[in-house]
Design a protein around this motif. Structure first.
Motif, PDB file in Angstrom:
ATOM      1  N   TYR A  77     -29.731  46.531   5.992  1.00  0.00           N
ATOM      2  CA  TYR A  77     -29.335  45.473   6.919  1.00  0.00           C
ATOM      3  C   TYR A  77     -28.009  45.845   7.585  1.00  0.00           C
ATOM      4  O   TYR A  77     -27.160  46.487   6.973  1.00  0.00           O
ATOM      5  CB  TYR A  77     -29.180  44.147   6.166  1.00  0.00           C
ATOM      6  N   PRO A  78     -27.817  45.420   8.834  1.00  0.00           N
ATOM      7  CA  PRO A  78     -26.578  45.816   9.532  1.00  0.00           C
ATOM      8  C   PRO A  78     -25.344  45.087   8.994  1.00  0.00           C
ATOM      9  O   PRO A  78     -25.437  43.930   8.564  1.00  0.00           O
ATOM     10  CB  PRO A  78     -26.850  45.384  10.977  1.00  0.00           C
ATOM     11  N   VAL A  79     -24.212  45.778   9.035  1.00  0.00           N
ATOM     12  CA  VAL A  79     -22.928  45.133   8.743  1.00  0.00           C
ATOM     13  C   VAL A  79     -22.480  44.505  10.067  1.00  0.00           C
ATOM     14  O   VAL A  79     -22.116  45.209  11.000  1.00  0.00           O
ATOM     15  CB  VAL A  79     -21.882  46.153   8.234  1.00  0.00           C
ATOM     16  N   VAL A  80     -22.557  43.178  10.153  1.00  0.00           N
ATOM     17  CA  VAL A  80     -22.337  42.519  11.443  1.00  0.00           C
ATOM     18  C   VAL A  80     -20.903  42.041  11.623  1.00  0.00           C
ATOM     19  O   VAL A  80     -20.535  41.563  12.706  1.00  0.00           O
ATOM     20  CB  VAL A  80     -23.341  41.369  11.680  1.00  0.00           C
ATOM     21  N   ALA A  81     -20.090  42.133  10.587  1.00  0.00           N
ATOM     22  CA  ALA A  81     -18.657  41.857  10.753  1.00  0.00           C
ATOM     23  C   ALA A  81     -17.886  42.404   9.568  1.00  0.00           C
ATOM     24  O   ALA A  81     -18.428  42.557   8.470  1.00  0.00           O
ATOM     25  CB  ALA A  81     -18.391  40.367  10.892  1.00  0.00           C
ATOM     26  N   GLN A  82     -16.631  42.722   9.858  1.00  0.00           N
ATOM     27  CA  GLN A  82     -15.709  43.140   8.800  1.00  0.00           C
ATOM     28  C   GLN A  82     -14.503  42.207   8.910  1.00  0.00           C
ATOM     29  O   GLN A  82     -13.680  42.343   9.810  1.00  0.00           O
ATOM     30  CB  GLN A  82     -15.290  44.591   9.009  1.00  0.00           C
ATOM     31  N   VAL A 100     -31.314  39.472   9.009  1.00  0.00           N
ATOM     32  CA  VAL A 100     -30.332  39.427   7.923  1.00  0.00           C
ATOM     33  C   VAL A 100     -29.153  40.321   8.309  1.00  0.00           C
ATOM     34  O   VAL A 100     -29.357  41.470   8.714  1.00  0.00           O
ATOM     35  CB  VAL A 100     -30.955  39.926   6.594  1.00  0.00           C
ATOM     36  N   GLY A 101     -27.949  39.790   8.220  1.00  0.00           N
ATOM     37  CA  GLY A 101     -26.753  40.581   8.517  1.00  0.00           C
ATOM     38  C   GLY A 101     -25.748  40.466   7.386  1.00  0.00           C
ATOM     39  O   GLY A 101     -25.619  39.410   6.765  1.00  0.00           O
ATOM     40  N   LEU A 102     -25.061  41.569   7.118  1.00  0.00           N
ATOM     41  CA  LEU A 102     -24.049  41.581   6.055  1.00  0.00           C
ATOM     42  C   LEU A 102     -22.669  41.393   6.669  1.00  0.00           C
ATOM     43  O   LEU A 102     -22.384  41.948   7.739  1.00  0.00           O
ATOM     44  CB  LEU A 102     -24.069  42.928   5.321  1.00  0.00           C
ATOM     45  N   VAL A 103     -21.834  40.623   5.996  1.00  0.00           N
ATOM     46  CA  VAL A 103     -20.442  40.504   6.418  1.00  0.00           C
ATOM     47  C   VAL A 103     -19.557  41.002   5.280  1.00  0.00           C
ATOM     48  O   VAL A 103     -19.557  40.436   4.186  1.00  0.00           O
ATOM     49  CB  VAL A 103     -20.079  39.033   6.763  1.00  0.00           C
ATOM     50  N   ALA A 104     -18.853  42.083   5.541  1.00  0.00           N
ATOM     51  CA  ALA A 104     -17.877  42.570   4.560  1.00  0.00           C
ATOM     52  C   ALA A 104     -16.673  41.643   4.678  1.00  0.00           C
ATOM     53  O   ALA A 104     -16.092  41.503   5.758  1.00  0.00           O
ATOM     54  CB  ALA A 104     -17.503  44.006   4.879  1.00  0.00           C
ATOM     55  N   ASN A 105     -16.330  40.992   3.585  1.00  0.00           N
ATOM     56  CA  ASN A 105     -15.279  39.965   3.655  1.00  0.00           C
ATOM     57  C   ASN A 105     -14.088  40.340   2.773  1.00  0.00           C
ATOM     58  O   ASN A 105     -14.228  41.065   1.801  1.00  0.00           O
ATOM     59  CB  ASN A 105     -15.862  38.614   3.208  1.00  0.00           C
ATOM     60  N   ARG A 106     -12.946  39.805   3.145  1.00  0.00           N
ATOM     61  CA  ARG A 106     -11.684  40.008   2.427  1.00  0.00           C
ATOM     62  C   ARG A 106     -11.290  41.482   2.354  1.00  0.00           C
ATOM     63  O   ARG A 106     -10.828  41.969   1.328  1.00  0.00           O
ATOM     64  CB  ARG A 106     -11.757  39.414   1.018  1.00  0.00           C
ATOM     65  N   TRP A 156     -14.392  38.481  14.251  1.00  0.00           N
ATOM     66  CA  TRP A 156     -15.635  37.692  14.291  1.00  0.00           C
ATOM     67  C   TRP A 156     -16.534  38.059  15.458  1.00  0.00           C
ATOM     68  O   TRP A 156     -17.699  37.651  15.491  1.00  0.00           O
ATOM     69  CB  TRP A 156     -15.276  36.203  14.371  1.00  0.00           C
ATOM     70  N   LYS A 157     -15.986  38.771  16.425  1.00  0.00           N
ATOM     71  CA  LYS A 157     -16.744  38.984  17.675  1.00  0.00           C
ATOM     72  C   LYS A 157     -18.106  39.646  17.460  1.00  0.00           C
ATOM     73  O   LYS A 157     -19.096  39.205  18.016  1.00  0.00           O
ATOM     74  CB  LYS A 157     -15.900  39.749  18.692  1.00  0.00           C
ATOM     75  N   PRO A 158     -18.163  40.735  16.627  1.00  0.00           N
ATOM     76  CA  PRO A 158     -19.482  41.360  16.444  1.00  0.00           C
ATOM     77  C   PRO A 158     -20.490  40.404  15.807  1.00  0.00           C
ATOM     78  O   PRO A 158     -21.677  40.420  16.172  1.00  0.00           O
ATOM     79  CB  PRO A 158     -19.198  42.542  15.497  1.00  0.00           C
ATOM     80  N   LEU A 159     -20.034  39.570  14.886  1.00  0.00           N
ATOM     81  CA  LEU A 159     -20.930  38.601  14.241  1.00  0.00           C
ATOM     82  C   LEU A 159     -21.415  37.566  15.253  1.00  0.00           C
ATOM     83  O   LEU A 159     -22.615  37.253  15.321  1.00  0.00           O
ATOM     84  CB  LEU A 159     -20.197  37.913  13.074  1.00  0.00           C
ATOM     85  N   LEU A 160     -20.496  37.069  16.091  1.00  0.00           N
ATOM     86  CA  LEU A 160     -20.889  36.055  17.078  1.00  0.00           C
ATOM     87  C   LEU A 160     -21.863  36.649  18.095  1.00  0.00           C
ATOM     88  O   LEU A 160     -22.824  36.000  18.508  1.00  0.00           O
ATOM     89  CB  LEU A 160     -19.646  35.475  17.765  1.00  0.00           C
ATOM     90  N   ARG A 161     -21.637  37.923  18.464  1.00  0.00           N
ATOM     91  CA  ARG A 161     -22.559  38.594  19.400  1.00  0.00           C
ATOM     92  C   ARG A 161     -23.927  38.762  18.753  1.00  0.00           C
ATOM     93  O   ARG A 161     -24.964  38.529  19.371  1.00  0.00           O
ATOM     94  CB  ARG A 161     -22.017  39.986  19.777  1.00  0.00           C
ATOM     95  N   TRP A 162     -23.933  39.160  17.487  1.00  0.00           N
ATOM     96  CA  TRP A 162     -25.194  39.381  16.758  1.00  0.00           C
ATOM     97  C   TRP A 162     -25.981  38.075  16.648  1.00  0.00           C
ATOM     98  O   TRP A 162     -27.203  38.051  16.781  1.00  0.00           O
ATOM     99  CB  TRP A 162     -24.871  39.956  15.379  1.00  0.00           C
ATOM    100  N   LEU A 163     -25.270  36.964  16.429  1.00  0.00           N
ATOM    101  CA  LEU A 163     -25.950  35.664  16.294  1.00  0.00           C
ATOM    102  C   LEU A 163     -26.542  35.212  17.625  1.00  0.00           C
ATOM    103  O   LEU A 163     -27.510  34.466  17.646  1.00  0.00           O
ATOM    104  CB  LEU A 163     -24.975  34.596  15.771  1.00  0.00           C
ATOM    105  N   LYS A 164     -25.949  35.655  18.724  1.00  0.00           N
ATOM    106  CA  LYS A 164     -26.422  35.247  20.058  1.00  0.00           C
ATOM    107  C   LYS A 164     -27.713  35.955  20.453  1.00  0.00           C
ATOM    108  O   LYS A 164     -28.435  35.503  21.324  1.00  0.00           O
ATOM    109  CB  LYS A 164     -25.348  35.566  21.103  1.00  0.00           C
ATOM    110  N   VAL A 171     -29.724  35.073   8.688  1.00  0.00           N
ATOM    111  CA  VAL A 171     -29.056  34.862   7.402  1.00  0.00           C
ATOM    112  C   VAL A 171     -27.835  35.769   7.366  1.00  0.00           C
ATOM    113  O   VAL A 171     -27.934  36.976   7.618  1.00  0.00           O
ATOM    114  CB  VAL A 171     -29.963  35.232   6.198  1.00  0.00           C
ATOM    115  N   VAL A 172     -26.689  35.184   7.081  1.00  0.00           N
ATOM    116  CA  VAL A 172     -25.451  35.948   6.967  1.00  0.00           C
ATOM    117  C   VAL A 172     -25.112  36.046   5.488  1.00  0.00           C
ATOM    118  O   VAL A 172     -25.012  35.030   4.796  1.00  0.00           O
ATOM    119  CB  VAL A 172     -24.315  35.230   7.737  1.00  0.00           C
ATOM    120  N   VAL A 173     -24.957  37.277   5.004  1.00  0.00           N
ATOM    121  CA  VAL A 173     -24.683  37.499   3.578  1.00  0.00           C
ATOM    122  C   VAL A 173     -23.290  38.113   3.423  1.00  0.00           C
ATOM    123  O   VAL A 173     -23.075  39.286   3.743  1.00  0.00           O
ATOM    124  CB  VAL A 173     -25.740  38.452   2.955  1.00  0.00           C
TER     125      VAL A 173
END
Ligand SMILES: Nc1ncnc2c1ncn2[C@@H]1O[C@H](COP(=O)(O)OP(=O)(O)OP(=O)(O)O)[C@@H](O)[C@H]1O
Ligand SMILES: [Mg+2]
Length: 210
Positions: A164-169, A138-144, A201-209, A104-106
Motif C-alpha cells: 500500500y502507498p505511504v500517503v503522508a509522512q 488503503v493508504g499508510l501514514v507514517a506518523n510521529r 498533509w498535502k499528499p494525503l489530502l491529494r490522495w483522498l481527492k 482507509v488511512v492506516v
C-alpha cells in the motif's frame, strides 16, 4: 458523501489525531462533516464537542456499539464522513464502515514493533471484499516521524516496500497534542510554524481527492 476510515488495530498510533484533522480540514473547506467515533474511549467525540461553537463545527456520532444504527443517523445533508476506529479492531470489526468507505488511512509509528504489529491488521484488510475489489483504497501514514533519525528513515523505507502507498509522512510535533486537546487542528491556524506542518498533509489530502 465521501467517507474515510482511519483505522489500525494498534493502539496509540494517531488514529484520533488524523481523524480529527481530516474532519477539521473538510469542515473548514465548507463540507458538512460528520465524525463517527467508533471508539468507546470517546476522544473524537470530546474533540468535536470542544469545537461545537465554531463555524467549522463537526457533528460527532457514536459508532462504538451499533455501527449500522450510527450510519443510518447521519444527517441527509452530510457531504463528508470520517470514522475514527478503536484500537484492537480488525477488518471484520470494521465491516459496516468498510461497506461505505472510499479510503482507509492506516497510521503507523516509526518503530519495528509497531510496524510488525500492523502487518496482521493489513492482512485482515486485504481480505475484506471491497478492498480486494479495489473499491476501497488503503493508504499508510507514517506518523510521529523525526526525519533526522535513523529509526524514522528506516521505518519509511520499510513501509515503502509494503503493497500500500505511504500517503503522508507526519512529523512528531507537540502542536498535535495541544491542538487536539482544544478541539482544534493545525488547519485552524496560519502561523509559519503551523503552515510548515500543514505541508505534511498535502499528499494525503491529494490522495483522498482522487
Ligand atoms: N504527529 C504527532 N506528533 C506528536 N504527537 C502525536 C502525533 N500524533 C499523535 N500524537 C500523540 O500520540 C498519542 C496517541 O495519538 P492518538 O490518540 O491520535 O492515537 P490513537 O491511535 O487514536 O490511540 P487509541 O488507539 O488509544 O485510540 C496522543 O497523545 C497524541 O497527541
Ligand atoms: Mg483514538
Amino acid at each position: 458523501m465521501k467517507t474515510v476510515l482511519v483505522a489500525s488495530s494498534k493502539g496509540g498510533v494517531g488514529k484520533t489525531t488524523i481523524a480529527t484533522h481530516l474532519a477539521a480540514q473538510a469542515a473548514l473547506a465548507g463540507e458538512s462533516t460528520v465524525l463517527i467515533d467508533a471508539d468507546p474511549q470517546g476522544s473524537s467525540t470530546r474533540w468535536a464537542e470542544r469545537r461545537a461553537g465554531l463555524d467549522s463545527a463537526v457533528l460527532p456520532l457514536d459508532g462504538s456499539a451499533r455501527q449500522r444504527k450510527a450510519w443510518k443517523s447521519i444527517p441527509e445533508d452530510t457531504t463528508r464522513v470520517v470514522v475514527d476506529a478503536a484500537a484492537g479492531a480488525m477488518a471484520d470489526d470494521l465491516e459496516a464502515w468498510l461497506e461505505h468507505a472510499e479510503a482507509v488511512v492506516v497510521p503507523v509509528l516509526p518503530s519495528a514493533l509497531d510496524i510488525d504489529a500492523t502487518v496482521g491488521f493489513l492482512n485482515s484488510l486485504a481480505k475484506a471484499e471491497r478492498v480486494r475489489r479495489g473499491q476501497v483504497r488503503v493508504g499508510l501514514v507514517a506518523n510521529r516521524l523525526r526525519p533526522w533519525t535513523n529509526a524514522s528513515q528506516q521505518a519509511v523505507a520499510l513501509l515503502e516496500q509494503w503493497p500500500y502507498p505511504v500517503v503522508a509522512q507526519l512529523r512528531d510535533s507537540q502542536a498535535y497534542v495541544m491542538l487536539v486537546g482544544l478541539g482544534k487542528s493545525l488547519f485552524d491556524y496560519h502561523s509559519a510554524q503551523v503552515r510548515d506542518h500543514q505541508e505534511d498533509w498535502k499528499p494525503l489530502l491529494r490522495w483522498l481527492k482522487k
